[in-house]
Design a protein around this motif. Structure first.
Motif, PDB file in Angstrom:
ATOM      1  N   ASP A 198      11.934  22.039  29.562  1.00 29.69           N
ATOM      2  CA  ASP A 198      13.015  22.981  29.279  1.00 29.69           C
ATOM      3  C   ASP A 198      12.528  24.425  29.182  1.00 29.69           C
ATOM      4  OD1 ASP A 198      15.330  21.215  29.006  1.00 29.69           O
ATOM      5  OD2 ASP A 198      14.292  20.411  27.252  1.00 29.69           O
ATOM      6  N   LEU A 199      11.227  24.638  29.353  1.00 25.56           N
ATOM      7  CA  LEU A 199      10.688  25.986  29.168  1.00 25.56           C
ATOM      8  C   LEU A 199      11.391  27.032  30.040  1.00 25.56           C
ATOM      9  CD1 LEU A 199       8.707  27.867  27.813  1.00 25.56           C
ATOM     10  CD2 LEU A 199       6.985  27.203  29.508  1.00 25.56           C
ATOM     11  N   PRO A 200      11.590  26.794  31.343  1.00 25.02           N
ATOM     12  CA  PRO A 200      12.288  27.826  32.127  1.00 25.02           C
ATOM     13  C   PRO A 200      13.679  28.139  31.599  1.00 25.02           C
ATOM     14  CG  PRO A 200      11.221  26.239  33.579  1.00 25.02           C
ATOM     15  CD  PRO A 200      11.142  25.666  32.194  1.00 25.02           C
ATOM     16  N   GLY A 201      14.432  27.111  31.213  1.00 28.68           N
ATOM     17  CA  GLY A 201      15.773  27.345  30.690  1.00 28.68           C
ATOM     18  C   GLY A 201      15.760  28.083  29.372  1.00 28.68           C
ATOM     19  N   VAL A 202      14.766  27.793  28.536  1.00 30.58           N
ATOM     20  CA  VAL A 202      14.676  28.470  27.234  1.00 30.58           C
ATOM     21  C   VAL A 202      14.237  29.924  27.421  1.00 30.58           C
ATOM     22  CG1 VAL A 202      13.393  28.506  25.060  1.00 30.58           C
ATOM     23  CG2 VAL A 202      14.353  26.356  25.907  1.00 30.58           C
ATOM     24  N   VAL A 203      13.375  30.176  28.398  1.00 33.86           N
ATOM     25  CA  VAL A 203      13.017  31.565  28.700  1.00 33.86           C
ATOM     26  C   VAL A 203      14.255  32.335  29.148  1.00 33.86           C
ATOM     27  CG1 VAL A 203      11.734  33.046  30.286  1.00 33.86           C
ATOM     28  CG2 VAL A 203      10.614  31.064  29.253  1.00 33.86           C
ATOM     29  N   GLU A 204      15.062  31.727  30.000  1.00 30.70           N
ATOM     30  CA  GLU A 204      16.301  32.378  30.441  1.00 30.70           C
ATOM     31  C   GLU A 204      17.250  32.597  29.274  1.00 30.70           C
ATOM     32  OE1 GLU A 204      18.003  30.062  33.546  1.00 30.70           O
ATOM     33  OE2 GLU A 204      16.382  30.460  34.984  1.00 30.70           O
ATOM     34  N   ARG A 214      17.673  38.137  19.141  1.00 32.91           N
ATOM     35  CA  ARG A 214      16.279  37.707  19.090  1.00 32.91           C
ATOM     36  C   ARG A 214      15.615  38.168  17.814  1.00 32.91           C
ATOM     37  NH1 ARG A 214      16.355  39.401  24.650  1.00 32.91           N
ATOM     38  NH2 ARG A 214      15.192  41.290  24.077  1.00 32.91           N
ATOM     39  N   GLN A 215      15.933  39.375  17.379  1.00 36.92           N
ATOM     40  CA  GLN A 215      15.312  39.894  16.152  1.00 36.92           C
ATOM     41  C   GLN A 215      15.771  39.093  14.940  1.00 36.92           C
ATOM     42  OE1 GLN A 215      16.203  41.747  13.281  1.00 36.92           O
ATOM     43  NE2 GLN A 215      14.058  42.179  12.758  1.00 36.92           N
ATOM     44  N   ARG A 216      17.034  38.701  14.930  1.00 38.07           N
ATOM     45  CA  ARG A 216      17.527  37.880  13.823  1.00 38.07           C
ATOM     46  C   ARG A 216      16.879  36.496  13.820  1.00 38.07           C
ATOM     47  NH1 ARG A 216      24.114  39.030  13.711  1.00 38.07           N
ATOM     48  NH2 ARG A 216      24.026  40.832  12.279  1.00 38.07           N
ATOM     49  N   ARG A 217      16.579  35.975  14.992  1.00 39.38           N
ATOM     50  CA  ARG A 217      15.955  34.650  15.062  1.00 39.38           C
ATOM     51  C   ARG A 217      14.508  34.693  14.601  1.00 39.38           C
ATOM     52  NH1 ARG A 217      12.695  31.463  14.964  1.00 39.38           N
ATOM     53  NH2 ARG A 217      12.435  29.510  16.120  1.00 39.38           N
ATOM     54  N   TYR A 218      13.731  35.682  15.064  1.00 34.07           N
ATOM     55  CA  TYR A 218      12.292  35.673  14.819  1.00 34.07           C
ATOM     56  C   TYR A 218      11.858  36.604  13.691  1.00 34.07           C
ATOM     57  CZ  TYR A 218      12.071  32.858  19.011  1.00 34.07           C
ATOM     58  OH  TYR A 218      12.240  31.845  19.919  1.00 34.07           O
ATOM     59  N   LEU A 219      12.753  37.475  13.234  1.00 35.51           N
ATOM     60  CA  LEU A 219      12.526  38.347  12.077  1.00 35.51           C
ATOM     61  C   LEU A 219      11.441  39.392  12.303  1.00 35.51           C
ATOM     62  CD1 LEU A 219      12.632  35.717   9.162  1.00 35.51           C
ATOM     63  CD2 LEU A 219      14.541  36.969  10.177  1.00 35.51           C
ATOM     64  N   SER A 220      10.605  39.211  13.331  1.00 31.24           N
ATOM     65  CA  SER A 220       9.444  40.092  13.493  1.00 31.24           C
ATOM     66  C   SER A 220       9.554  41.006  14.695  1.00 31.24           C
ATOM     67  CB  SER A 220       8.180  39.232  13.630  1.00 31.24           C
ATOM     68  OG  SER A 220       8.296  38.344  14.726  1.00 31.24           O
ATOM     69  N   SER A 226       6.203  34.739  24.006  1.00 31.06           N
ATOM     70  CA  SER A 226       5.421  34.325  25.171  1.00 31.06           C
ATOM     71  C   SER A 226       5.782  32.891  25.551  1.00 31.06           C
ATOM     72  CB  SER A 226       3.927  34.409  24.862  1.00 31.06           C
ATOM     73  OG  SER A 226       3.583  33.422  23.901  1.00 31.06           O
ATOM     74  N   PRO A 227       5.594  32.531  26.824  1.00 24.48           N
ATOM     75  CA  PRO A 227       5.850  31.137  27.226  1.00 24.48           C
ATOM     76  C   PRO A 227       5.029  30.139  26.416  1.00 24.48           C
ATOM     77  CG  PRO A 227       5.678  32.541  29.159  1.00 24.48           C
ATOM     78  CD  PRO A 227       5.302  33.393  27.979  1.00 24.48           C
ATOM     79  N   ALA A 228       3.790  30.489  26.066  1.00 25.60           N
ATOM     80  CA  ALA A 228       2.963  29.567  25.279  1.00 25.60           C
ATOM     81  C   ALA A 228       3.584  29.321  23.903  1.00 25.60           C
ATOM     82  CB  ALA A 228       1.553  30.132  25.130  1.00 25.60           C
ATOM     83  N   ARG A 229       4.100  30.382  23.317  1.00 26.71           N
ATOM     84  CA  ARG A 229       4.736  30.259  21.999  1.00 26.71           C
ATOM     85  C   ARG A 229       5.996  29.397  22.083  1.00 26.71           C
ATOM     86  NH1 ARG A 229       6.585  35.674  18.772  1.00 26.71           N
ATOM     87  NH2 ARG A 229       6.987  34.764  16.707  1.00 26.71           N
ATOM     88  N   LEU A 230       6.788  29.621  23.123  1.00 22.87           N
ATOM     89  CA  LEU A 230       8.004  28.825  23.301  1.00 22.87           C
ATOM     90  C   LEU A 230       7.660  27.364  23.585  1.00 22.87           C
ATOM     91  CD1 LEU A 230      10.219  31.273  25.390  1.00 22.87           C
ATOM     92  CD2 LEU A 230      10.457  30.675  22.968  1.00 22.87           C
ATOM     93  N   ARG A 356       5.369  24.870   0.901  1.00 26.90           N
ATOM     94  CA  ARG A 356       6.181  25.889   1.543  1.00 26.90           C
ATOM     95  C   ARG A 356       5.785  26.027   3.003  1.00 26.90           C
ATOM     96  NH1 ARG A 356       9.429  29.755  -0.330  1.00 26.90           N
ATOM     97  NH2 ARG A 356       9.808  31.612   0.925  1.00 26.90           N
ATOM     98  N   PRO A 357       6.749  25.926   3.950  1.00 27.66           N
ATOM     99  CA  PRO A 357       6.395  25.978   5.373  1.00 27.66           C
ATOM    100  C   PRO A 357       6.154  27.395   5.840  1.00 27.66           C
ATOM    101  CG  PRO A 357       8.747  25.746   5.135  1.00 27.66           C
ATOM    102  CD  PRO A 357       8.181  25.707   3.751  1.00 27.66           C
ATOM    103  N   HIS A 358       5.443  27.492   6.959  1.00 18.59           N
ATOM    104  CA  HIS A 358       5.351  28.776   7.647  1.00 18.59           C
ATOM    105  C   HIS A 358       6.663  29.061   8.340  1.00 18.59           C
ATOM    106  CE1 HIS A 358       1.103  28.742   6.824  1.00 18.59           C
ATOM    107  NE2 HIS A 358       0.949  27.593   7.469  1.00 18.59           N
ATOM    108  N   ARG A 359       6.953  30.307   8.567  1.00 21.35           N
ATOM    109  CA  ARG A 359       8.172  30.654   9.280  1.00 21.35           C
ATOM    110  C   ARG A 359       8.095  30.169  10.711  1.00 21.35           C
ATOM    111  NH1 ARG A 359       9.457  36.674   6.776  1.00 21.35           N
ATOM    112  NH2 ARG A 359       9.957  35.910   4.717  1.00 21.35           N
ATOM    113  N   ALA A 360       9.238  29.700  11.216  1.00 20.18           N
ATOM    114  CA  ALA A 360       9.279  29.080  12.552  1.00 20.18           C
ATOM    115  C   ALA A 360       9.300  30.165  13.624  1.00 20.18           C
ATOM    116  CB  ALA A 360      10.507  28.181  12.674  1.00 20.18           C
ATOM    117  N   HIS A 361       8.184  30.815  13.824  1.00 17.83           N
ATOM    118  CA  HIS A 361       8.114  31.911  14.805  1.00 17.83           C
ATOM    119  C   HIS A 361       7.554  31.403  16.107  1.00 17.83           C
ATOM    120  CE1 HIS A 361       7.835  35.036  11.311  1.00 17.83           C
ATOM    121  NE2 HIS A 361       9.029  34.508  11.448  1.00 17.83           N
TER     122      HIS A 361
END
Length: 361
Positions: A198-204, A214-220, A226-230, A356-361
């Protein structure tokens, strides 16, 4: 005649098994089935036998010892033991395909375990098999701990049990997370578990979202991940990622939303990204409910969401869950915790200490 199970270790050398079977035969013992488990200390031979009524457990132990067997375990058996091991495993696999929530019970039946406990802690480096304990990795998150006083566990039993756990997790993800949702405006989306394909579709999806989304989703920041992160988000080590697709293009249909559940300890973190033109249509609420249901099913104690204080739509989505929540503020970010009910799997499925989890970035 009476049915017995006998397990003993013999040296893994030519002719040693025949010495043991000859010793049993001299006492009128008929071997019905035999399994050989290769271990580092020798070959563990597991017999189902039909023995004369006058033979006792002590007699059978003595026969094994005279046949050069050691670490002998003997117990009475029932007629159901006549089913060979592959048949039993296939029967349990069929049961798991129909109901993956009976994983704990299936493991107990397969191995005759005294206790099966699901734990929120991953198996990690401590996974594997010992004499009286076995730790299995749960692909959905956490691990199963099995205990049996005797006979001792073997590597072959560990491999079978791990395969059953992985089958149950795969079936649960397929059946639970592949659905068609009808939204309040009558539009339809298909929801399923994500894969690296699903990587190509998620990149799109990320390219089609506004910088603000995007800023609201990742906060940072609003930059494209990056594709590797996705790729790491699509198939998390612990947790679940869902994608929602619109239209009738099958696997090639455009991805309009992604929902992530990442676990650490007995706490999971949820995060959503919905394409701008699909926001305020109930899709985010539907995905979040599915993430919470999955987290509850696999035994997490709570789910956290990290939300910007100005992100009114996301806060409204959380309120629509109609669940108790607690909120902590750290500058402009709110950490919303949703407690979950813990459902036992097998004899017990306790929650461990919260982490406590890490943020899902």
């Amino acid at each position: 005649m009476a049915l017995w199970r006998i397990r003993a270790t013999v040296d893994d050398r030519p002719g040693y098994l025949s010495v043991l079977t000859a010793s049993l035969a001299l006492r009128g013992v008929n071997i019905l089935t035999v399994q050989v488990h290769t271990t580092e200390v020798g070959a563990v031979d597991d017999f189902l036998v039909d023995a004369p009524d006058q033979l006792t457990e002590a007699d059978l132990r003595a026969a094994v010892e005279r046949g050069r067997g050691r670490e002998c375990w003997v117990a009475r058996s029932e007629a159901r033991g006549l089913a060979d091991q592959p048949t039993r495993v296939l029967g349990l696999a069929t049961r798991l395909v129909r109901d993956p929530d009976v994983t704990g019970e299936a493991l107990r039946t397969l191995l005759g375990a005294d206790a099966v406990t699901w734990r929120p802690v991953p198996a990690g480096a401590f996974g594997g098999v010992g004499a009286t304990t076995m730790l299995l990795a749960d692909p959905s998150g956490g691990s199963y701990e099995l205990r049996r006083r005797e006979p001792t566990f073997t590597p072959a039993e560990y491999a079978r049990a791990q395969a059953l756990v992985e089958l149950a997790a795969a079936v649960a993800r397929r059946d639970t997370d592949r659905v068609t949702l009808v939204l309040p405006d009558a539009s339809e989306v298909r929801v399923r578990s994500a894969t690296v394909d699903d990587l190509p579709g998620v990149v799109e999806l990320h390219e089609a979202c506004s910088a603000r989304s995007r800023q609201r989703r990742y906060l940072s920041g609003a930059a494209l991940p990056s594709p590797a992160r996705l790729g790491r988000l699509l198939e998390p080590t612990r947790g679940l990622t869902l994608v929602a697709t619109a239209g009738h293009g099958g696997e090639a249909a455009p991805v309009v939303a992604m929902a992530n559940l990442l676990g650490e300890g007995d706490v999971a973190e949820a995060a959503l990204l919905v394409r701008d033109d699909w926001q305020r249509r109930g899709l985010g609420s539907a995905l979040l409910r599915r993430l919470l249901a999955h987290a509850e099913r696999v035994g997490y104690a709570s789910v956290e969401l990290h939300v910007q204080a100005e992100n009114t739509p996301m806060l409204r989505t959380v309120r629509r869950l109609e669940r108790p929540t607690s909120v902590e503020r750290d500058g402009s970010v709110l950490s919303v915790t949703v407690p979950l009910a813990v459902h036992p799997v097998g004899p017990s499925r306790p929650a461990g200490a919260a982490a406590r989890p890490h943020r899902a970035h």
